[in-house]
Design a protein around this motif. Structure first.
Motif, PDB file in Angstrom:
ATOM      1  N   ARG A 155     -16.119  45.372  27.838  1.00 30.14           N
ATOM      2  CA  ARG A 155     -15.874  46.370  26.800  1.00 30.14           C
ATOM      3  C   ARG A 155     -16.222  47.792  27.235  1.00 30.14           C
ATOM      4  N   ASP A 156     -16.948  47.929  28.334  1.00 33.49           N
ATOM      5  CA  ASP A 156     -17.312  49.251  28.846  1.00 33.49           C
ATOM      6  C   ASP A 156     -16.472  49.662  30.050  1.00 33.49           C
ATOM      7  N   GLN A 157     -15.355  48.982  30.284  1.00 33.88           N
ATOM      8  CA  GLN A 157     -14.577  49.206  31.492  1.00 33.88           C
ATOM      9  C   GLN A 157     -14.029  50.619  31.594  1.00 33.88           C
ATOM     10  N   LEU A 158     -13.595  51.230  30.499  1.00 34.37           N
ATOM     11  CA  LEU A 158     -13.011  52.568  30.585  1.00 34.37           C
ATOM     12  C   LEU A 158     -14.057  53.606  30.961  1.00 34.37           C
ATOM     13  N   ALA A 159     -15.282  53.405  30.520  1.00 30.97           N
ATOM     14  CA  ALA A 159     -16.352  54.347  30.871  1.00 30.97           C
ATOM     15  C   ALA A 159     -16.614  54.329  32.369  1.00 30.97           C
ATOM     16  N   VAL A 160     -16.631  53.142  32.963  1.00 30.11           N
ATOM     17  CA  VAL A 160     -16.895  53.087  34.411  1.00 30.11           C
ATOM     18  C   VAL A 160     -15.678  53.574  35.195  1.00 30.11           C
ATOM     19  N   ARG A 161     -14.469  53.325  34.682  1.00 29.20           N
ATOM     20  CA  ARG A 161     -13.289  53.824  35.401  1.00 29.20           C
ATOM     21  C   ARG A 161     -13.289  55.352  35.433  1.00 29.20           C
ATOM     22  N   ARG A 162     -13.703  55.986  34.336  1.00 26.40           N
ATOM     23  CA  ARG A 162     -13.779  57.448  34.320  1.00 26.40           C
ATOM     24  C   ARG A 162     -14.867  57.946  35.266  1.00 26.40           C
ATOM     25  N   LEU A 163     -15.982  57.212  35.360  1.00 16.99           N
ATOM     26  CA  LEU A 163     -17.034  57.585  36.305  1.00 16.99           C
ATOM     27  C   LEU A 163     -16.493  57.599  37.726  1.00 16.99           C
ATOM     28  N   LEU A 164     -15.562  56.699  38.019  1.00 14.23           N
ATOM     29  CA  LEU A 164     -15.033  56.554  39.367  1.00 14.23           C
ATOM     30  C   LEU A 164     -13.757  57.364  39.593  1.00 14.23           C
ATOM     31  N   ASP A 165     -13.472  58.301  38.713  1.00 15.50           N
ATOM     32  CA  ASP A 165     -12.334  59.192  38.915  1.00 15.50           C
ATOM     33  C   ASP A 165     -12.532  59.927  40.247  1.00 15.50           C
ATOM     34  N   GLY A 166     -11.543  59.882  41.111  1.00 18.84           N
ATOM     35  CA  GLY A 166     -11.678  60.467  42.435  1.00 18.84           C
ATOM     36  C   GLY A 166     -11.909  59.426  43.520  1.00 18.84           C
ATOM     37  N   TRP A 167     -12.268  58.199  43.100  1.00 22.76           N
ATOM     38  CA  TRP A 167     -12.387  57.085  44.052  1.00 22.76           C
ATOM     39  C   TRP A 167     -11.068  56.310  44.047  1.00 22.76           C
ATOM     40  N   ASP A 168     -10.856  55.509  45.070  1.00 20.63           N
ATOM     41  CA  ASP A 168      -9.711  54.615  45.131  1.00 20.63           C
ATOM     42  C   ASP A 168     -10.162  53.267  44.580  1.00 20.63           C
ATOM     43  N   VAL A 169      -9.654  52.919  43.404  1.00 16.10           N
ATOM     44  CA  VAL A 169     -10.142  51.747  42.663  1.00 16.10           C
ATOM     45  C   VAL A 169      -9.004  50.758  42.472  1.00 16.10           C
ATOM     46  N   HIS A 170      -9.231  49.516  42.873  1.00 15.38           N
ATOM     47  CA  HIS A 170      -8.228  48.469  42.745  1.00 15.38           C
ATOM     48  C   HIS A 170      -8.802  47.283  41.978  1.00 15.38           C
ATOM     49  N   ALA A 171      -7.942  46.624  41.211  1.00 12.35           N
ATOM     50  CA  ALA A 171      -8.338  45.442  40.448  1.00 12.35           C
ATOM     51  C   ALA A 171      -7.672  44.207  41.029  1.00 12.35           C
ATOM     52  N   ALA A 172      -8.417  43.115  41.088  1.00  8.27           N
ATOM     53  CA  ALA A 172      -7.859  41.819  41.473  1.00  8.27           C
ATOM     54  C   ALA A 172      -7.347  41.153  40.206  1.00  8.27           C
ATOM     55  N   VAL A 173      -6.070  41.332  39.917  1.00  2.98           N
ATOM     56  CA  VAL A 173      -5.483  40.837  38.673  1.00  2.98           C
ATOM     57  C   VAL A 173      -4.945  39.423  38.855  1.00  2.98           C
ATOM     58  N   VAL A 174      -4.346  39.151  39.988  1.00  2.00           N
ATOM     59  CA  VAL A 174      -3.860  37.818  40.331  1.00  2.00           C
ATOM     60  C   VAL A 174      -4.657  37.370  41.552  1.00  2.00           C
ATOM     61  N   PRO A 175      -5.000  36.102  41.649  1.00  2.00           N
ATOM     62  CA  PRO A 175      -5.765  35.650  42.824  1.00  2.00           C
ATOM     63  C   PRO A 175      -5.154  36.141  44.137  1.00  2.00           C
ATOM     64  N   ARG A 176      -6.037  36.722  44.964  1.00  2.00           N
ATOM     65  CA  ARG A 176      -5.665  37.226  46.283  1.00  2.00           C
ATOM     66  C   ARG A 176      -4.649  38.355  46.224  1.00  2.00           C
ATOM     67  N   THR A 177      -4.659  39.122  45.149  1.00  2.00           N
ATOM     68  CA  THR A 177      -3.789  40.286  45.019  1.00  2.00           C
ATOM     69  C   THR A 177      -4.593  41.444  44.436  1.00  2.00           C
ATOM     70  N   LEU A 178      -4.511  42.606  45.082  1.00  2.00           N
ATOM     71  CA  LEU A 178      -5.150  43.827  44.582  1.00  2.00           C
ATOM     72  C   LEU A 178      -4.071  44.811  44.173  1.00  2.00           C
TER      73      LEU A 178
END
Length: 204
Positions: free
Chosen positions: A59-82
């Protein structure tokens, strides 16, 4: 830190203190997880770490994504896929593992893990029958939190890698009766049988 090659580029974990310094900018709750959490419970370093895991509530995911603005951030949405995690995007429930690096094509530096919760209750994402109050999920030390060892061992119980066995052996003598009982019951719920359950009984 060891440099590891992955299908998605090299992994070279950042020092734990650097990741903690970055995460202090997040007002939402977060905690050190993974092998470092067990090592913090033991109280001294005893093995190398290939990565740094930081956990927080989904539930706090958007807050951390904003903290990481400027970083290269990827999510593993499907197994073995970023795939890139865009700013202000709410991730699907299937995504719980986030990889972070400073620049595209640079080494990956640390991971975020999204945990589930309802109100003030933490929910184990692999088996929703396993729950506990958020107030008892972490320990605070030096101004930051780390995951209690019995919960971290539950996460490690599926892999049973050599490093997981080392972590279990190192922290087992330090677990109190309540911690051993909680972990034994959680292992029974998720796995029915598990070799760690017998060892937990022998230390009761």
């Amino acid at each position: 830190m060891t440099r590891i090659e992955t299908p998605w580029g090299p992994w070279e974990a950042a020092p734990l203190d650097e990741v903690i310094a970055l995460m202090r900018g997040l007002t939402a709750p977060w905690w050190v997880a993974g092998g470092y959490a067990v090592e913090l419970a033991v109280g001294h370093a005893y093995r190398d770490h290939d990565d740094v895991d930081i956990a927080l509530l989904r539930r706090d995911q958007l807050a951390v994504r904003r903290l990481l603005d400027g970083w290269d951030v990827h999510a593993a949405v499907v197994p073995r896929t970023l795939r890139p995690w865009e700013l202000d995007e709410v991730l699907p429930e299937s995504a719980h593992d986030i990889w972070i690096r400073e620049l595209p094509d640079g080494p990956w530096r640390f991971q975020l893990m999204l945990d589930e919760a309802e109100g003030q209750e933490w929910i184990y994402r692999r088996d929703s029958r396993i729950r506990r109050p958020l107030a008892g999920l972490t320990v605070e030390e030096d101004g930051f939190h780390w995951l209690v060892p019995e919960v971290q061992l539950l996460y490690k119980s599926r892999g049973m890698r050599p490093k997981d066995e080392t972590d279990f052996a190192m922290v087992l003598p330090l677990l109190n009766d309540e911690q051993r009982r909680w972990l034994a019951e959680a292992l029974e719920t998720e796995h029915t049988t598990h070799p760690w359950r017998e060892r937990l009984r022998h230390h009761s």
